[in-house]
Design an enzyme around this catalytic site. Structure first.
Site, PDB file in Angstrom:
ATOM      1  N   ARG A 113     -48.559 -38.997  20.685  1.00 54.13           N
ATOM      2  CA  ARG A 113     -49.203 -40.389  20.620  1.00 54.13           C
ATOM      3  C   ARG A 113     -48.880 -41.035  19.176  1.00 54.13           C
ATOM      4  O   ARG A 113     -48.225 -42.135  19.164  1.00 54.13           O
ATOM      5  CB  ARG A 113     -50.476 -40.474  20.791  1.00 54.13           C
ATOM      6  CG  ARG A 113     -51.177 -39.895  22.187  1.00 54.13           C
ATOM      7  CD  ARG A 113     -52.566 -40.287  22.291  1.00 54.13           C
ATOM      8  NE  ARG A 113     -53.039 -40.050  23.437  1.00 54.13           N
ATOM      9  CZ  ARG A 113     -54.288 -40.170  23.818  1.00 54.13           C
ATOM     10  NH1 ARG A 113     -55.157 -41.006  23.281  1.00 54.13           N
ATOM     11  NH2 ARG A 113     -54.766 -39.785  25.066  1.00 54.13           N
ATOM     12  N   HIS A 130     -46.737 -42.384  31.411  1.00 54.54           N
ATOM     13  CA  HIS A 130     -47.722 -42.671  30.185  1.00 54.54           C
ATOM     14  C   HIS A 130     -48.959 -42.824  30.794  1.00 54.54           C
ATOM     15  O   HIS A 130     -49.572 -44.053  30.792  1.00 54.54           O
ATOM     16  CB  HIS A 130     -47.497 -43.594  29.402  1.00 54.54           C
ATOM     17  CG  HIS A 130     -48.028 -43.491  27.855  1.00 54.54           C
ATOM     18  ND1 HIS A 130     -47.718 -42.741  27.025  1.00 54.54           N
ATOM     19  CD2 HIS A 130     -49.153 -44.193  27.435  1.00 54.54           C
ATOM     20  CE1 HIS A 130     -48.536 -42.762  26.134  1.00 54.54           C
ATOM     21  NE2 HIS A 130     -49.387 -43.712  26.110  1.00 54.54           N
ATOM     22  N   TYR A 164     -50.685 -62.615  31.864  1.00 62.81           N
ATOM     23  CA  TYR A 164     -50.291 -64.232  31.629  1.00 62.81           C
ATOM     24  C   TYR A 164     -48.676 -64.137  31.017  1.00 62.81           C
ATOM     25  O   TYR A 164     -48.118 -65.116  30.736  1.00 62.81           O
ATOM     26  CB  TYR A 164     -51.086 -64.867  30.649  1.00 62.81           C
ATOM     27  CG  TYR A 164     -52.544 -65.189  31.312  1.00 62.81           C
ATOM     28  CD1 TYR A 164     -52.545 -65.759  32.557  1.00 62.81           C
ATOM     29  CD2 TYR A 164     -53.471 -64.458  30.757  1.00 62.81           C
ATOM     30  CE1 TYR A 164     -53.790 -65.840  33.132  1.00 62.81           C
ATOM     31  CE2 TYR A 164     -54.756 -64.884  31.310  1.00 62.81           C
ATOM     32  CZ  TYR A 164     -55.038 -65.372  32.257  1.00 62.81           C
ATOM     33  OH  TYR A 164     -56.208 -65.611  33.033  1.00 62.81           O
TER      34      TYR A 164
END
Length: 826
Positions: free
Chosen positions: A42, A88, A131
């Site tokens: 990570r 992931h 969006y």
């Protein structure tokens, strides 16, 4: 009444298995597993491609989805869903956050995502993923190029249903160029972005000089280049970070003092890295309310599309803006500290690396990628050559081949007979049986023979790369050069070894009008000396920057800034930062960007300085289209700015200087390597409104590269390159020649050849003439070593290590005074 059921008794052979576990051992093992997962999966980037696992998976998935720059944008939610479902499984917010950062030009020096929609700002977060839209940027293609050619290893994904790359091929040195930040367990990483062109120059130097030191590499990479621009104050911490992987430096906003009506205002045009305007405004308001900051009447955020950063701080009458600006630097985020902690994964282990180690790991990765890619392509070419040779055998005896096939009982028998009769391999025989009849033409035979020759030549070239380490290194170096040309951009951040003399209290009204010098450096820094006894000092520069213009002035006097738009901008000497007057120190530091003192239009450049001394001979001006003009001394007007030449559409000034007794010869150098010089007396002086007269005759497609005044002792520095390269990215081939080798010609003629182009070169990328020894610098201010003097007038150049951005004579010679110390050769 309902009956309560009773549990059945356990079977006789049932035995309970209860394990007694020490909670300390369990916590220790569980925590280690968690820490291992965070560190390796990570938080920390791989030193080879500079990517964290989530970033690598995003780019790999987008490449698989075909979201290339020439395709349309797709919803970000679609990309996030693909990444989460395939590779992931750590939540959509983590994936989208990483994706947003790779699309923000203020976060990454070279963004990898081309975002469409609201991807946030330094102060505010982005819109929701439903969006926004995204696709890969051109730079992202360089990260994934050749990934399908066995260039990197793959491993199973989290559920072992798919394979994912352990690292990307990464043709771009991402970790150094874009930096990174991350917090793991027990460790963290924080690396600053750098300029791509400078990084590539350092990598290519390291390829040819593997034993280069950090100081050698810092000639190419003098410091970070932050996406938001600004200034970096103090370079000692940067050198510490480059040596050990740990260090810090101070970032400062770019600000200038402007007059707005009857008031003064501080205008901030560039912010420190990762600092938003709203954060600064909020801090200012709290300081003013607490009465810890005085002299500010209003703060306005006027940022828009034309001016991405424009914060106007109005100053009350009676307060000195310089003192207020210094307080703002001390008490607000307009000046912040950045701590470098270069921790990354090397062969699966977290390590802290210095600059040279980071570059070496990346180069080792690129050598391995190119080697594996060459082996893959060679095998592919060899397999194809094997089939082509079989087809040629079949076409030569096509009638017999057809007869064999027709008389065979089945395909298996036909294949066996073809192998026995024509000595073909099993693959060749199967390919011939699958071949379409339209291939059995004379034209196909010619195509196959040409393809055979091309394949053999390709195999030879690939064998040479695989067998010759020097050739392999050259291929990597050439590919890095192409990356710099394609994606490189000019430096944005100004590097200062010190901030000059800090203003901690109100500037006194009465300042002694002592003589001094005003300096302009090649990286656009302005400064003045405290006294006039330091004409040999280095001026506002680092240890490599050069002074391109120096004039005499007084502390309370004014100087003029000459621009490429034909304007003179008045500048008060008292407003400039002061340098210590140590004549024996050739490496004085300090200064401030010229943009803090004058307002320049879009595309306008500062060419030099002029004094307003009595007895001036006026200006000599040369334009891009070959116009020359001498401006009458009466141009000195009582205005803050005025034009000194009327320019035609599309024309601009390339050289403007104040005439002196020793500058009596005017010289033009054009991009097609023509040099023309003539006496200044042949140019009749004109007033400010004059448009000048013909100076040099230009050939089609050529323009003036340099104009100035020279003496017989001067040398001519020229550098040739390709006109298709991005300006400032190609080092070119340089030549230094005595000025006396070029005969004079009449004004308005074409001049004489001054440089011969090498193969692949078609233009002069740099030209200059002046007093020796010539001192050259790159765009970052780093010194550029020039070749030895070549007496050949039209000889070719010597390849340079990095592009020349500026060239200048020693400061003492520019001021017409003998140097106090022997000048250092350029």
């Amino acid at each position: 009444m309902a009956r309560r059921s009773t549990p059945a008794p356990p079977p006789e052979d049932f035995e309970e298995h209860i394990l007694d576990i020490d909670v300390r051992d369990e916590m220790r093992s569980s925590f280690l597993e968690y820490a291992y997962s965070v560190i390796y999966s990570r938080a920390l980037p791989d030193a080879r491609d500079g990517l964290k696992p989530v970033q690598r998976r995003i780019l790999y998935t987008m490449n698989d989805m075909g979201l290339r720059p020439d395709r349309g944008h797709v919803k970000s939610a679609r990309v996030v869903g693909e990444v989460m479902g395939r590779l992931h499984p750590h939540g959509d917010s983590a994936i989208y956050d990483a994706m947003v950062r790779m699309a923000q030009p203020w976060s990454m020096r070279v963004p990898f995502i081309d975002g469409h929609g609201n991807f946030g700002s330094p102060d505010n977060g982005p819109a929701a993923m439903r969006y926004t839209e995204a696709r890969m940027s051109p730079a992202a293609l360089a990260m994934t190029a050749s990934i399908d050619e066995d260039t990197v290893d793959f491993k199973p994904n989290y559920d072992s249903r798919e394979m994912e790359p352990t690292v990307l091929p990464s043709a771009l040195p991402n970790l150094v160029v874009n930096g990174t930040t991350g917090i793991a367990v027990g460790m963290a990483t924080n690396m600053a972005p750098h300029n791509l062109v400078e990084t590539v120059q350092a990598l290519r130097h390291l390829i040819t000089h593997p034993k280069a030191s950090v100081d050698d590499l810092m000639r190419f990479i003098p410091g970070p280049d932050l996406p938001t621009g600004g200034k970096i104050i103090g370079l000692d911490g940067i050198r510490d970070a480059y040596l050990s992987g740990r260090g810090s430096f101070r970032m400062r906003a770019t600000a200038r003092i402007e007059t707005q009506g009857r008031k003064k205002a501080i205008v901030v045009t560039e912010m420190p890295y990762n600092v938003g305007i709203e954060k600064v405004v909020e801090r200012m308001k709290s300081l003013v309310q607490a009465k810890k900051l005085q002299g500010i009447s209003d703060v306005k955020d006027l940022s828009d599309m034309a001016n991405p950063t424009r914060l106007v701080i109005e100053v009350k009458n009676g307060f000195h803006p310089e003192a207020i600006l210094e307080q703002l630097y001390k008490q607000t985020p307009l000046e912040e500290s950045f701590s470098i902690n270069a921790v990354c994964l090397v062969e699966g282990q977290p390590r802290t690396l210095g600059l040279k180690e980071l570059l070496e790991v990346f180069l080792g990765h690129r050598f391995d990628v190119v080697r594996r890619r060459s082996a893959f392509r060679r095998k592919k070419a060899a397999d194809r050559l094997h089939l082509v040779e079989g087809l040629l055998i079949a076409i030569l005896d096509i009638d017999e081949v057809i007869q064999v096939i027709r008389t065979s009982d089945n395909a298996a028998a036909a294949k066996e007979r073809l192998i026995d009769i024509f000595e073909l391999s099993e693959l060749q025989a199967e390919y011939i049986l699958d071949m379409a009849l339209r291939r059995l033409t004379k034209f196909s035979r010619l195509e196959l023979e040409k393809e055979q020759e091309d394949l053999k030549r390709t195999i030879e070239e690939l064998d040479a790369i695989l067998n010759d380490e020097k050739l392999l290194r050259k291929v990597v170096s050439d590919e890095l050069g192409e990356v710099a040309k394609t994606f490189g951009t000019p430096r944005r951040t100004v590097l200062l070894e010190s901030a000059g003399v800090a203003v901690t209290s109100a500037v006194p009204l009465e300042v002694a009008d002592d003589p001094c010098f005003v300096y302009l450096s090649s990286s656009g820094l302005l400064a003045r000396t405290t006294t006039a006894d330091a004409p040999g000092a280095g001026g506002p520069r680092g240890k490599h920057d050069v002074i391109t213009s120096a004039v005499r002035a007084t502390a309370r006097g004014e100087v003029g800034v000459l621009t490429s738009r034909g304007r003179v901008l008045k500048l008060g000497v008292l407003d400039l930062p002061t340098l210590p007057s140590t004549a024996n120190d050739p490496h004085l530091t300090g200064g401030a960007p010229v943009s803090e003192f004058v307002s320049l239009e879009a595309g306008e450049r500062v060419l030099g300085l002029t004094s307003f001394a009595e007895g001036s001979l006026g200006l000599a001006v040369g334009t891009r289209q070959g116009i020359v003009k001498r401006v009458n001394p009466e141009y000195l007007a009582a205005k803050d700015e005025w034009d000194y030449i009327s320019l035609k559409d599309g024309d601009e000034v390339v050289g403007a200087l104040e005439m002196t007794d020793r500058a009596e010869t005017l010289c033009f150098i054009t991009t097609d390597a023509q040099l023309l010089h003539f006496t200044a007396e042949s140019v009749r002086p004109q007033g400010r409104a004059g448009g000048g007269i013909a100076g040099i005759r230009l050939s089609d497609g050529a323009h003036v590269a340099w104009f100035g005044a020279v003496s017989d002792d001067a040398v001519v520095v020229t550098a040739s390159g390709s006109s298709t390269a991005l300006p400032g990215t190609e080092a070119g081939s340089a030549k230094v020649t005595p000025f006396t080798e070029y005969p004079p010609k009449g004004r308005g003629t074409g001049g004489v050849r001054c440089h011969r182009m090498l193969k692949g070169e078609d233009t002069l990328v740099f030209a200059w003439a002046g007093e020796p020894p010539a001192r050259a610098a790159a765009a970052s201010g780093a010194a550029v070593d020039l070749p030895e003097i070549d007496p050949r007038r039209d000889g070719s150049g010597v390849p340079l290590a990095q592009p020349i951005a500026a060239c200048a004579a020693p400061v003492a010679l520019q001021l017409g005074t003998p140097a106090p110390t022997p000048p250092v050769a350029g």
